[in-house]
Write a protein that holds these residues in place. Structure first.
Motif, PDB file in Angstrom:
ATOM      1  N   ASP A  95       0.869  -1.176   0.000  1.00 17.28           N
ATOM      2  CA  ASP A  95       0.000   0.000   0.000  1.00 17.28           C
ATOM      3  C   ASP A  95       0.900   1.219   0.000  1.00 17.28           C
ATOM      4  O   ASP A  95       1.817   1.314   0.827  1.00 17.28           O
ATOM      5  N   SER A  96       0.677   2.141  -0.925  1.00 17.30           N
ATOM      6  CA  SER A  96       1.579   3.277  -1.065  1.00 17.30           C
ATOM      7  C   SER A  96       0.821   4.568  -1.357  1.00 17.30           C
ATOM      8  O   SER A  96      -0.297   4.543  -1.869  1.00 17.30           O
ATOM      9  N   THR A  97       1.475   5.666  -1.014  1.00 18.74           N
ATOM     10  CA  THR A  97       0.916   6.993  -1.254  1.00 18.74           C
ATOM     11  C   THR A  97       2.017   7.900  -1.776  1.00 18.74           C
ATOM     12  O   THR A  97       3.095   7.980  -1.185  1.00 18.74           O
ATOM     13  N   LYS A 106      -3.691  10.863 -10.997  1.00 23.64           N
ATOM     14  CA  LYS A 106      -4.814   9.934 -11.155  1.00 23.64           C
ATOM     15  C   LYS A 106      -4.819   9.200 -12.496  1.00 23.64           C
ATOM     16  O   LYS A 106      -5.048   7.989 -12.526  1.00 23.64           O
ATOM     17  N   ILE A 109      -2.306   6.100 -12.256  1.00 26.34           N
ATOM     18  CA  ILE A 109      -2.313   5.184 -11.112  1.00 26.34           C
ATOM     19  C   ILE A 109      -2.427   3.720 -11.540  1.00 26.34           C
ATOM     20  O   ILE A 109      -1.663   2.866 -11.072  1.00 26.34           O
ATOM     21  N   ASP A 110      -3.355   3.382 -12.420  1.00 29.78           N
ATOM     22  CA  ASP A 110      -3.520   1.983 -12.836  1.00 29.78           C
ATOM     23  C   ASP A 110      -2.271   1.457 -13.530  1.00 29.78           C
ATOM     24  O   ASP A 110      -1.857   0.314 -13.290  1.00 29.78           O
ATOM     25  N   ARG A 113       0.307   0.765 -10.831  1.00 28.33           N
ATOM     26  CA  ARG A 113      -0.016  -0.474 -10.111  1.00 28.33           C
ATOM     27  C   ARG A 113       0.390  -1.698 -10.925  1.00 28.33           C
ATOM     28  O   ARG A 113       0.987  -2.643 -10.394  1.00 28.33           O
ATOM     29  N   SER A 128      -1.510  -1.291  -4.058  1.00 28.99           N
ATOM     30  CA  SER A 128      -2.317  -0.080  -4.008  1.00 28.99           C
ATOM     31  C   SER A 128      -1.407   1.131  -4.173  1.00 28.99           C
ATOM     32  O   SER A 128      -0.353   1.221  -3.528  1.00 28.99           O
ATOM     33  N   VAL A 129      -1.808   2.045  -5.042  1.00 30.59           N
ATOM     34  CA  VAL A 129      -1.104   3.320  -5.214  1.00 30.59           C
ATOM     35  C   VAL A 129      -2.144   4.422  -5.093  1.00 30.59           C
ATOM     36  O   VAL A 129      -3.158   4.399  -5.791  1.00 30.59           O
ATOM     37  N   LYS A 130      -1.880   5.349  -4.202  1.00 33.08           N
ATOM     38  CA  LYS A 130      -2.751   6.505  -4.018  1.00 33.08           C
ATOM     39  C   LYS A 130      -1.915   7.756  -4.191  1.00 33.08           C
ATOM     40  O   LYS A 130      -0.692   7.712  -4.057  1.00 33.08           O
ATOM     41  N   ALA A 131      -2.562   8.867  -4.477  1.00 34.60           N
ATOM     42  CA  ALA A 131      -1.859  10.142  -4.599  1.00 34.60           C
ATOM     43  C   ALA A 131      -2.646  11.214  -3.858  1.00 34.60           C
ATOM     44  O   ALA A 131      -3.874  11.184  -3.839  1.00 34.60           O
ATOM     45  N   THR A 132      -1.909  12.121  -3.252  1.00 26.91           N
ATOM     46  CA  THR A 132      -2.538  13.225  -2.543  1.00 26.91           C
ATOM     47  C   THR A 132      -1.664  14.463  -2.647  1.00 26.91           C
ATOM     48  O   THR A 132      -0.492  14.370  -3.006  1.00 26.91           O
TER      49      THR A 132
END
Length: 157
Positions: A95-97, A106, A109-110, A113, A128-132
């Protein structure tokens, strides 16, 4: 089962490609580093190595070694996964951010991954890859750099 955490940060600079999670992201700047400076992949490698108590990427791939100058971090991740396997571990999940004010990640992201999962020899459903953003606060919010956190679960084979 073992859990690991990884963190990395790189400064944004001109005349470099922006590589995050093994994906080239179109942007006016890239990340400065000895390798391709893929901040996300570096955080993931450190999380995996930490979970297995095998050190960190600086130990495996020293930044003063010319062999790693401009290195493709996805290829380094493959080596880390090979080391894990040789030491009797397999990846449960990652799990990553990524923390970046710009660019917007965005749309990528896929692909990140899938690229990371392929390098690790696992399913994309395990990555999991998220961005903020940081709402324009701090060095990432001011556009000076990009950072990433990653946690992982590894298991004995």
């Amino acid at each position: 089962m073992r859990i690991g955490h990884g963190y990395d940060v790189h400064r944004l600079t001109e005349n470099r490609k922006l590589i995050i999670g093994g994906v080239e992201v179109p942007y006016e700047k890239g990340l400065l580093g000895h390798s391709d400076a893929d901040v996300l992949t570096h955080a993931i490698m450190d999380a995996l190595l930490g979970a297995a108590t095998l050190g960190d990427i600086g130990k495996l791939f020293p930044d003063n070694d010319p062999a790693y100058s401009g290195a493709d971090s996805i290829q380094l991740l493959k080596q880390v996964c090979s080391v894990l396997q040789k030491n009797g571990y397999k990846i449960g999940n990652i799990d990553s951010t990524v923390i970046a004010q710009q660019p917007k990640l965005k749309p990528y992201i896929d692909q990140m991954r899938n690229t990371l999962a392929d390098a690790c020899g696992v399913s994309a459903s395990q990555v999991s890859v998220k961005a903020t953003t940081e709402e324009k606060l701090g060095f990432t919010g001011n556009g000076q750099g990009i950072s990433a956190h990653a946690v992982c679960l590894i298991e004995n084979i």
